[in-house]
Design a protein around this motif. Sequence first.
Motif, mmCIF file in Angstrom:
data_model
loop_
_atom_site.group_PDB
_atom_site.id
_atom_site.type_symbol
_atom_site.label_atom_id
_atom_site.label_comp_id
_atom_site.label_asym_id
_atom_site.label_seq_id
_atom_site.Cartn_x
_atom_site.Cartn_y
_atom_site.Cartn_z
ATOM 1 N N PRO A 122 0.800 -1.219 0.000
ATOM 2 C CA PRO A 122 0.000 0.000 0.000
ATOM 3 C C PRO A 122 0.840 1.280 0.000
ATOM 4 N N SER A 123 0.474 2.217 -0.867
ATOM 5 C CA SER A 123 1.057 3.561 -0.872
ATOM 6 C C SER A 123 -0.061 4.552 -0.582
ATOM 7 N N SER A 124 -0.004 5.215 0.559
ATOM 8 C CA SER A 124 -1.072 6.155 0.919
ATOM 9 C C SER A 124 -1.178 7.294 -0.092
ATOM 10 N N ILE A 125 -0.051 7.661 -0.712
ATOM 11 C CA ILE A 125 -0.058 8.753 -1.697
ATOM 12 C C ILE A 125 -0.886 8.347 -2.917
ATOM 13 N N LEU A 126 -0.606 7.174 -3.475
ATOM 14 C CA LEU A 126 -1.336 6.731 -4.665
ATOM 15 C C LEU A 126 -2.783 6.369 -4.345
ATOM 16 N N MET A 127 -3.002 5.736 -3.192
ATOM 17 C CA MET A 127 -4.368 5.340 -2.837
ATOM 18 C C MET A 127 -5.262 6.551 -2.607
ATOM 19 N N SER A 128 -4.704 7.606 -2.007
ATOM 20 C CA SER A 128 -5.486 8.825 -1.799
ATOM 21 C C SER A 128 -5.798 9.492 -3.140
ATOM 22 N N LEU A 129 -4.839 9.476 -4.067
ATOM 23 C CA LEU A 129 -5.071 10.050 -5.393
ATOM 24 C C LEU A 129 -6.159 9.262 -6.127
ATOM 25 N N MET A 130 -6.111 7.940 -6.025
ATOM 26 C CA MET A 130 -7.131 7.098 -6.658
ATOM 27 C C MET A 130 -8.533 7.469 -6.176
ATOM 28 N N ALA A 131 -8.661 7.763 -4.876
ATOM 29 C CA ALA A 131 -9.983 7.975 -4.273
ATOM 30 C C ALA A 131 -10.429 9.438 -4.272
ATOM 31 N N SER A 132 -9.570 10.348 -4.738
ATOM 32 C CA SER A 132 -9.869 11.780 -4.627
ATOM 33 C C SER A 132 -10.813 12.298 -5.702
ATOM 34 N N GLY A 133 -10.801 11.661 -6.881
ATOM 35 C CA GLY A 133 -11.547 12.207 -8.005
ATOM 36 C C GLY A 133 -10.757 13.271 -8.754
ATOM 37 N N PHE A 134 -9.477 13.438 -8.408
ATOM 38 C CA PHE A 134 -8.624 14.449 -9.036
ATOM 39 C C PHE A 134 -7.842 13.852 -10.217
ATOM 40 N N ASN A 135 -7.054 14.702 -10.877
ATOM 41 C CA ASN A 135 -6.307 14.287 -12.060
ATOM 42 C C ASN A 135 -5.200 13.288 -11.692
ATOM 43 N N GLY A 136 -5.347 12.051 -12.156
ATOM 44 C CA GLY A 136 -4.333 11.029 -11.904
ATOM 45 C C GLY A 136 -3.331 10.903 -13.033
ATOM 46 N N GLN A 137 -3.486 11.748 -14.075
ATOM 47 C CA GLN A 137 -2.549 11.742 -15.202
ATOM 48 C C GLN A 137 -1.382 12.702 -14.952
ATOM 49 N N SER A 138 -1.652 13.751 -14.194
ATOM 50 C CA SER A 138 -0.624 14.764 -13.909
ATOM 51 C C SER A 138 -0.751 15.184 -12.453
ATOM 52 N N PHE A 139 0.270 14.863 -11.666
ATOM 53 C CA PHE A 139 0.214 15.185 -10.237
ATOM 54 C C PHE A 139 1.621 15.365 -9.696
ATOM 55 N N ALA A 140 1.720 16.049 -8.551
ATOM 56 C CA ALA A 140 3.020 16.292 -7.927
ATOM 57 C C ALA A 140 2.890 16.099 -6.425
ATOM 58 N N PHE A 141 3.841 15.356 -5.856
ATOM 59 C CA PHE A 141 3.887 15.168 -4.406
ATOM 60 C C PHE A 141 4.989 16.063 -3.841
ATOM 61 N N HIS A 142 4.633 16.896 -2.865
ATOM 62 C CA HIS A 142 5.570 17.891 -2.347
ATOM 63 C C HIS A 142 6.079 17.594 -0.939
ATOM 64 N N GLY A 143 5.569 16.537 -0.303
ATOM 65 C CA GLY A 143 5.978 16.302 1.076
ATOM 66 C C GLY A 143 5.413 17.390 1.969
ATOM 67 N N TYR A 144 6.287 17.988 2.786
ATOM 68 C CA TYR A 144 5.856 18.996 3.757
ATOM 69 C C TYR A 144 5.944 20.406 3.179
ATOM 70 N N LEU A 145 4.968 21.227 3.498
ATOM 71 C CA LEU A 145 5.026 22.645 3.158
ATOM 72 C C LEU A 145 5.977 23.352 4.122
ATOM 73 N N PRO A 146 6.538 24.522 3.737
ATOM 74 C CA PRO A 146 7.395 25.269 4.667
ATOM 75 C C PRO A 146 6.639 25.612 5.953
ATOM 76 N N ILE A 147 7.344 25.637 7.080
ATOM 77 C CA ILE A 147 6.710 25.965 8.368
ATOM 78 C C ILE A 147 6.441 27.463 8.474
ATOM 79 N N ASP A 148 7.375 28.291 7.963
ATOM 80 C CA ASP A 148 7.201 29.745 8.007
ATOM 81 C C ASP A 148 5.936 30.143 7.232
ATOM 82 N N SER A 149 5.057 30.923 7.864
ATOM 83 C CA SER A 149 3.750 31.228 7.265
ATOM 84 C C SER A 149 3.869 31.997 5.950
#
Length: 235
Positions: A122-149
């Motif tokens: 299981p990959s939570s990243i791919l499984m969440s994309l599968m279930a989101s209804g979003f574009n599965g042809q073009s996507f980007a995983f960014h990990g964590y956003l910067p902490i500074d607001s």
Amino acid sequence: MHSAALYLIPVTLGDTPIDRVLPTYNSTVISGISYFIVENVRTARRFLKKTNPEINIDALTFYTLNRHTRPEEVSDYLAPLAAGFSVGIISEAGCPAIADPGADVVAIAQRSGYKVVPLVGPSSILMSLMASGFNGQSFAFHGYLPIDSGERARMLKTLEHRIYAEHETQIFIETPYRNNRIVEDFIKMCNPQTKLCIAMNITCEDEYIRTLTLKEWSKEKPDLNKKPSIFLLYK
């Protein structure tokens, strides 16, 4: 008998029963490996015992891989391959080398010409994309956003532009105790009509996957504190 290879061994996400998400073939491969590269020896031993109750844990060799591991140590971890013995990489959750330090080990193995075998899991990243209804042809995983607001707001604006200009799904994770904050930031910093999918505890008993606009999320916020979650933004 399998030829010597670096096997990438997925684990369950949370306390999901092993037979629900991992093929029996994985257990067969694991039973033929005596050397393991792991993030945490204790949890790796527990996972191996669940996979095969007959396994002799004390006969196995474990190498620890974390942010303190030096590059020269990583090369040493692959020494059994040179002697004809397979090595397994075990992540803490999901698939090794995906949002995970295992990628460095795989890179060294590839440069050295060793066989690398990813096992199914299981990959939570791919499984969440599968279930989101979003574009599965073009996507980007960014990990964590910067902490500074300020930096976070700038990055979100840039990535939100990619959603509308390039039709690209944007995927994030957050430290579990800051999950509620990231949802607040999405609501505050992004277009109210931008859609957010929240995927929490994937494959577990309390799995929760929902897609709404940020305007709708502002009226209905689930409590995600300390619960492993994936966040996806799209139009």
